[in-house]
Design an enzyme around this catalytic site. Structure first.
Site: not given
Length: 360
Positions: A45, A200, A207
Site C-alpha cells: 500500500e 473509471c 463507461c
DNA sequence: AAATCGGGGGT
DNA sequence: ACCCCAGATTT
C-alpha cells in the site's frame, strides 16, 4: 452551502455487483495479493501510494527478499532501506516505513495493529491507507478513499465540488462507508480500486464496460468529464513594485528590460522592489543611474493582471537634475512623450502615460 | 504547462 | 482544525 437534499441515495447491491464484476475482471495475481500478511499488505500500500502498479511490482519483490518480515525491516539501517527504495521516489515513504516498523517491533511487541485508529498512528499511514490495511489484511469492514474511489463516487453520484475540500471529502467518506460491505470487505477494497484504475479512469473512462453505467449519475447528466471537479486554482498572488518615472525637463528615463521574463526586451520604466523606502529609492537611483533626485512623489497605482499574478505598480515620480557624466548604457534611454509614443512599450506603461498626459 | 496524489507539517 | 506543500508522474 448547497446541501444536497440527500447526500446518500444508495445504489442497490453496489458491493455485490462490484464483487461480481471483479471476480471476472479484477486483478488477482499481483505479488502482494498472495500471502496477505499485514506486513506485506502494508508495504504494498505504501509503495502504491504515488506509484503505478507496473512500476511497483519489481521493487516490491526485491524489497520482500531483502526484508521478508517486519523484524528484518526494523533491524535494518535506514541506509539499507533507502537503498532498496532507490528509484521509486518519494523517499519520505521509505523513512516512514522504517520508522513505523521500528515502532511496531520495539514498542508494540511486533504486533501490527488491526483497527483503523491504531493503524493510523503509524508514520506514513493516513485514514485511507489504514482502511486498506485493516480491510485487506485483517478483513475488517473499513472504508478507503483514495483517488480511485473519489473518482468512482463523485461520478456515481455526480458530486460537484473539489473532493479535497472539507465538505465534499466528508460526504465522500460517508458514501464510502455506506458502500463498504461486511462480507468480503477485503475483496471489495481491491475491487473498487480496480474499477477506478481500469474502467473509471480519469480520462477516457470505459463507461460502456462499466457495470454501473445505468446507475451513474454523471453518465446520465453527461458530466463524466467534469468529475471529479478539479481543484480550484488558487487566486493569483498580487505583487507590488515601485515603477520609477524619472524625468528631467521633458524627458523620461526608460530602461530596456532583459530579453527573458515579463515584457522581455521592451523598454519600460525602471522597476524596484516595493520594500524600498523613498530614501532607498533615491539612493538606488543615484547608484544605478548616477542621477540626483530633486523631488519625489507618488502617482496613482495601476494594476496589471498576468496569467500567474497581478502586478500592482506604484509609480513614483522623481525629478532629477541631468548631469554631464550620467552613466551611459545601451539599455538606458531618455525619451520625450512624442518619442515614447513611437517606441514599443509594455501596454500598462503606455496606458500609464496616456493617463498622465490627459490627467496630469 | 498543468493537474494529480495521500500524508505531513505549518499556522 | 484548516490549508498548503514536496516530490514525482501523467496528461
Amino acid at each position: 452551502m448547497s446541501q444536497q437534499p440527500s447526500p446518500f441515495s444508495p445504489t442497490k447491491d453496489f458491493a455485490k455487483r462490484l464483487l461480481a464484476w471483479s471476480d471476472i475482471n479484477g486483478r488477482k495475481d499481483l505479488p502482494w495479493q498472495s500471502d496477505k500478511t499485514p506486513y506485506r499488505v502494508w508495504v504494498s500500500e505504501i509503495m502504491l501510494q504515488q506509484t503505478q502498479v507496473a512500476a511497483v511490482i519489481g521493487y516490491y519483490q526485491r524489497f520482500m527478499e531483502h526484508f521478508p518480515d517486519i523484524h528484518s525491516l526494523a533491524h535494518a539501517e535506514e541506509q539499507q532501506v533507502l537503498a532498496q527504495w532507490a528509484g521509486l521516489g518519494y523517499y519520505a515513504r521509505a523513512r516512514n516505513l522504517h520508522k513505523a516498523a521500528k515502532h511496531v517491533v520495539f514498542d508494540l511487541d511486533g504486533a501490527f495493529p488491526s483497527d483503523v485508529e491504531k493503524i493510523m498512528e503509524l508514520s506514513g499511514i493516513g485514514r485511507s491507507t489504514a482502511g486498506a490495511i485493516s480491510s485487506i489484511a485483517f478483513k475488517r469492514s473499513a472504508p478507503i478513499l483514495d483517488g480511485n474511489v473519489k473518482r468512482v463516487l463523485t461520478r456515481l453520484h455526480d458530486i460537484e465540488g473539489w473532493p479535497g475540500g472539507r465538505e465534499i471529502e466528508k460526504q465522500l467518506w460517508q458514501l464510502a462507508d455506506n458502500y463498504t460491505p461486511t462480507e468480503r470487505c477485503e475483496d471489495y477494497t481491491q475491487a473498487i480500486m480496480d474499477l477506478g484504475a481500469t474502467l473509471c479512469t480519469r480520462s477516457k473512462p470505459q463507461c460502456t464496460q462499466c457495470p454501473f453505467q445505468t446507475d451513474c449519475q454523471a453518465y446520465a447528466n453527461d458530466t463524466i468529464t467534469l468529475r471529479p471537479t478539479s481543484k480550484p486554482k488558487k487566486k493569483n498572488p498580487v505583487k507590488e513594485c515601485w515603477i520609477l518615472d524619472i524625468t528631467c525637463n521633458n524627458e523620461t528615463l526608460f530602461e530596456k528590460r532583459p530579453a527573458s521574463g515579463i515584457w522581455g526586451g521592451l523598454h519600460s520604466l525602471p522597476e524596484l522592489s516595493r520594500e524600498y523606502t523613498y530614501d532607498e529609492i533615491l539612493e538606488e537611483v543615484e547608484r544605478r543611474f548616477d542621477l540626483k533626485g530633486l523631488s519625489i512623489d507618488e502617482a496613482r497605482p495601476f494594476k496589471h493582471i498576468f496569467s500567474h499574478y497581478t502586478l500592482l505598480a506604484h509609480p513614483v515620480r522623481i525629478q532629477v537634475s541631468r548631469q554631464e557624466n550620467s552613466i551611459r548604457e545601451e539599455r538606458l534611454e531618455w525619451l520625450t512623450h512624442e518619442a515614447r509614443a513611437q517606441k514599443g512599450l509594455p501596454a500598462p506603461i503606455s496606458k500609464y502615460f496616456e493617463e498622465k498626459i490627459t490627467k496630469p
